[in-house]
Scaffold this motif. Structure first.
Motif, PDB file in Angstrom:
ATOM      1  N   GLY A 294     -10.973  32.397  19.942  1.00 31.01           N
ATOM      2  CA  GLY A 294     -11.556  31.070  19.825  1.00 31.01           C
ATOM      3  C   GLY A 294     -11.778  30.420  21.176  1.00 31.01           C
ATOM      4  O   GLY A 294     -11.062  30.681  22.146  1.00 31.01           O
ATOM      5  N   THR A 295     -12.772  29.559  21.241  1.00 34.53           N
ATOM      6  CA  THR A 295     -13.032  28.777  22.449  1.00 34.53           C
ATOM      7  C   THR A 295     -12.410  27.393  22.354  1.00 34.53           C
ATOM      8  O   THR A 295     -12.437  26.638  23.328  1.00 34.53           O
ATOM      9  N   VAL A 296     -11.895  27.037  21.181  1.00 32.90           N
ATOM     10  CA  VAL A 296     -11.213  25.763  20.975  1.00 32.90           C
ATOM     11  C   VAL A 296      -9.899  26.036  20.243  1.00 32.90           C
ATOM     12  O   VAL A 296      -9.648  27.149  19.766  1.00 32.90           O
ATOM     13  N   LYS A 297      -9.063  25.027  20.167  1.00 30.41           N
ATOM     14  CA  LYS A 297      -7.772  25.157  19.493  1.00 30.41           C
ATOM     15  C   LYS A 297      -7.979  25.501  18.022  1.00 30.41           C
ATOM     16  O   LYS A 297      -8.756  24.841  17.330  1.00 30.41           O
ATOM     17  N   PRO A 298      -7.284  26.534  17.507  1.00 26.92           N
ATOM     18  CA  PRO A 298      -7.488  26.922  16.106  1.00 26.92           C
ATOM     19  C   PRO A 298      -6.924  25.888  15.139  1.00 26.92           C
ATOM     20  O   PRO A 298      -6.042  25.103  15.481  1.00 26.92           O
ATOM     21  N   ILE A 299      -7.444  25.902  13.928  1.00 25.33           N
ATOM     22  CA  ILE A 299      -6.906  25.082  12.845  1.00 25.33           C
ATOM     23  C   ILE A 299      -5.945  25.955  12.047  1.00 25.33           C
ATOM     24  O   ILE A 299      -6.337  27.005  11.522  1.00 25.33           O
ATOM     25  N   MET A 300      -4.686  25.535  11.988  1.00 25.31           N
ATOM     26  CA  MET A 300      -3.653  26.319  11.305  1.00 25.31           C
ATOM     27  C   MET A 300      -3.405  25.716   9.922  1.00 25.31           C
ATOM     28  O   MET A 300      -3.054  24.541   9.808  1.00 25.31           O
ATOM     29  N   LEU A 301      -3.597  26.515   8.883  1.00 25.02           N
ATOM     30  CA  LEU A 301      -3.395  26.048   7.512  1.00 25.02           C
ATOM     31  C   LEU A 301      -2.080  26.584   6.964  1.00 25.02           C
ATOM     32  O   LEU A 301      -1.769  27.769   7.121  1.00 25.02           O
ATOM     33  N   LYS A 302      -1.326  25.714   6.334  1.00 28.93           N
ATOM     34  CA  LYS A 302      -0.096  26.101   5.655  1.00 28.93           C
ATOM     35  C   LYS A 302      -0.215  25.731   4.178  1.00 28.93           C
ATOM     36  O   LYS A 302      -1.107  24.983   3.785  1.00 28.93           O
ATOM     37  N   ALA A 303       0.695  26.252   3.381  1.00 32.41           N
ATOM     38  CA  ALA A 303       0.731  25.864   1.978  1.00 32.41           C
ATOM     39  C   ALA A 303       0.987  24.359   1.885  1.00 32.41           C
ATOM     40  O   ALA A 303       1.646  23.768   2.744  1.00 32.41           O
ATOM     41  N   LEU A 304       0.459  23.732   0.831  1.00 37.21           N
ATOM     42  CA  LEU A 304       0.657  22.294   0.658  1.00 37.21           C
ATOM     43  C   LEU A 304       2.142  21.977   0.523  1.00 37.21           C
ATOM     44  O   LEU A 304       2.895  22.726  -0.112  1.00 37.21           O
ATOM     45  N   PRO A 305       2.602  20.861   1.113  1.00 46.13           N
ATOM     46  CA  PRO A 305       3.983  20.418   0.864  1.00 46.13           C
ATOM     47  C   PRO A 305       4.189  20.218  -0.642  1.00 46.13           C
ATOM     48  O   PRO A 305       3.236  19.867  -1.359  1.00 46.13           O
ATOM     49  N   PHE A 306       5.419  20.430  -1.098  1.00 43.52           N
ATOM     50  CA  PHE A 306       5.635  20.402  -2.547  1.00 43.52           C
ATOM     51  C   PHE A 306       5.211  19.095  -3.207  1.00 43.52           C
ATOM     52  O   PHE A 306       4.615  19.133  -4.293  1.00 43.52           O
ATOM     53  N   PRO A 307       5.501  17.896  -2.627  1.00 41.73           N
ATOM     54  CA  PRO A 307       5.041  16.674  -3.299  1.00 41.73           C
ATOM     55  C   PRO A 307       3.538  16.671  -3.543  1.00 41.73           C
ATOM     56  O   PRO A 307       3.079  16.243  -4.607  1.00 41.73           O
ATOM     57  N   GLU A 308       2.746  17.173  -2.586  1.00 43.42           N
ATOM     58  CA  GLU A 308       1.295  17.210  -2.770  1.00 43.42           C
ATOM     59  C   GLU A 308       0.908  18.298  -3.761  1.00 43.42           C
ATOM     60  O   GLU A 308       0.031  18.112  -4.607  1.00 43.42           O
ATOM     61  N   TYR A 309       1.563  19.470  -3.654  1.00 45.19           N
ATOM     62  CA  TYR A 309       1.257  20.557  -4.579  1.00 45.19           C
ATOM     63  C   TYR A 309       1.603  20.174  -6.017  1.00 45.19           C
ATOM     64  O   TYR A 309       0.902  20.561  -6.957  1.00 45.19           O
ATOM     65  N   TRP A 310       2.664  19.400  -6.192  1.00 45.06           N
ATOM     66  CA  TRP A 310       3.055  18.990  -7.537  1.00 45.06           C
ATOM     67  C   TRP A 310       1.939  18.218  -8.217  1.00 45.06           C
ATOM     68  O   TRP A 310       1.634  18.449  -9.392  1.00 45.06           O
TER      69      TRP A 310
END
Length: 491
Positions: A294-310
């Motif tokens: 990449g030429t710019v800072k990557p976007i790192m995706l994680k699983a949704l926090p449990f309150p949001e996933y709920w």
């Protein structure tokens, strides 16, 4: 009161969703507000569920506890009796969330002032999150992608590359496709191409050192000017001439071997493209090593926090049903959501099954399924869907094949099989395919909707007829029209 603070936070978040935010610090601030809002709503959801199983006196105590004077300390004194019987939340958790809400509310005035400097954007009307290609969550990450795409680079000698990194199943493809579908992006680029690699021969299974790839367009938006974008050699993409058009190329599921091919491609295009300045590249990958291109800072995706996933899982499971009418189901649903551990596929499959069978006993049986208990958090999408669906099928139903298709031709639903007799299942299987076609789940992407469909037959249970047991092998076939087909074939 906590509810009052959540209303203030929610109104600020909604205001931010209607603005084009390019400042990374403001986006991080918005991310904190969204996270705090979900934590606060989850806390109230848990307390409300506890009260549904408690008494009216406890209800009055909690209502008075959420005081405008000192919510954290008053909550500690008021809910001790409830928390001694119910354990969805602890006193310390209430203190922590209440204090965090107070902290984020203290800076809302400044946040709103910052939003006043941002340009408004056109937003679609709010709809059910599972219809019309609406995306759940990831608003901040989407705005970061759009900010990268709309930014004019000073260096026109090389293409800017943004890596989007995350585990398989975390939502990289969904996020990027929603960003490409945004009106600001589609009007900025004359050509948008989503491309995917595949092996030249799946059946031959060549040695890894000899593996070669073909590059195929998964979807094209805009006018490519009659250019033939089907290239057998990825490096042939260098020869494609989009004239003076600004283009966006998206390469999906790039691993370390494909990274080398892309680097060669980008090196060959450097300084030699006649395309308009501002053309961009997005790369999605589950390998952090790929992000170095990449030429710019990557976007790192994680699983949704449990309150949001709920809340994502709850919307699939209850879908318009009043939760107050079924407090017992809420507890089982939360336990199920924790087992699924952030899986979007799991929420769709299990959610649809439970939604159509609102019976506490049935929910508990599904929750206790060993298939769910042993599932990985995300894992490979196709294999995950197969394993999870097989464990949820009734005992007299056997999955013989699963395909991923762009066409929905399912005859029935997974949930429908649980109330069906063997005769009904056999009747469904008398169709032109010889199987009962079952829709396991679907991905509502803006312009590339996929359906995960199983071919099922009735098996030998209590006298029912059964498919002959034979050794089998899994064969993976790559098809640019219908996606990936994984079949169980006799060896």
């Amino acid at each position: 009161m906590i509810r009052h603070k959540l209303v203030r936070i929610h109104s600020s978040v909604e205001e931010a969703r209607g603005k084009q935010i390019a400042n990374d610090g403001t986006l991080r601030w918005l991310s904190e507000l969204i996270d705090a809002e979900y934590q606060g709503n989850y806390l109230l959801d848990c307390i409300k569920h506890d009260l549904d199983e408690g008494d009216e006196d406890d209800d009055a105590k909690v209502v008075s506890s959420l005081s405008r004077f000192n919510p954290a300390k008053r909550a500690r004194m008021s809910v001790c009796n409830i928390l001694s019987r119910h354990h969805d939340v602890t006193i310390e958790e209430i203190d922590r969330v209440a204090e965090r809400l107070q902290g984020v509310c203290d800076g809302l005035r400044e946040f709103i002032m910052l939003l006043g400097t941002c340009q408004p954007v056109r937003r679609p009307l709010a709809t059910n999150i599972f219809r019309h290609g609406q995306m759940f969550g990831r608003h901040v990450e989407k705005e970061r992608i759009i900010s990268f795409l709309l930014h004019d680079d000073d260096d026109n000698t090389r293409l800017a590359v943004l890596p989007v990194v995350g585990d398989t199943g975390v939502g990289k493809t969904t996020l990027v496709q929603h960003a490409c579908d945004d009106a600001r992006v589609s009007s900025h680029f004359q050509v948008i191409m989503l491309l995917e690699f595949s092996y030249t021969s799946a059946a031959a299974a060549p040695a890894r050192s000899e593996t070669t790839f073909v590059l195929r367009p998964k979807h094209v938006i805009g006018d490519a000017g009659g250019v033939d974008v089907n290239v057998n050699n990825p490096l042939d993409l260098v020869e494609l001439d989009f004239g003076s058009k600004r283009f966006l190329l998206v390469f999906e599921d790039v691993d370390t071997r494909k990274k080398q091919v892309l680097e060669d491609l980008l090196h060959a295009r450097t300084g030699g493209s006649s395309s308009k300045q501002g053309s961009k590249i997005i790369v999605t990958t589950n390998n952090r090593l790929v992000a170095t291109m990449g030429t710019v800072k990557p976007i790192m995706l994680k699983a949704l926090p449990f309150p949001e996933y709920w809340f994502f899982f709850r919307a699939h499971v209850f879908s318009g049903r009043d939760l107050e009418e079924s407090p017992g189901l809420v507890a089982v649903g939360k336990a199920m959501a924790k087992k699924l551990d952030g899986s979007f596929f799991g929420a769709k499959i299990v959610g649809g099954l439970l939604r159509n069978n609102p019976n506490p006993g049935f929910w508990r049986r599904v929750s206790g399924s060993s298939g769910i208990e042993d599932m990985s958090a995300l894992g490979d999408g196709v294999n995950y869907v197969m394993d999870l669906s097989q464990s949820l099928l009734p005992g007299n139903v056997r999955m013989c094949q699963m395909i991923v298709s762009k066409d929905r031709f399912s005859q029935t639903e997974l949930a429908g099989l649980h109330g069906a007799s063997a005769a009904q299942i056999t009747s469904w299987a008398q169709g032109p395919y010889g199987f009962a076609r079952v829709l396991l789940c679907e991905s509502l992407l803006p312009f590339y909707n996929l359906y995960y469909i199983a071919d099922c037959t009735a098996g030998l249970v209590n006298g029912y007829s059964e498919c002959e047991e034979v050794p089998c092998v899994s064969v993976v076939q790559f098809n640019t029209t219908h996606g990936v087909s994984i079949s169980s074939l006799a060896s």
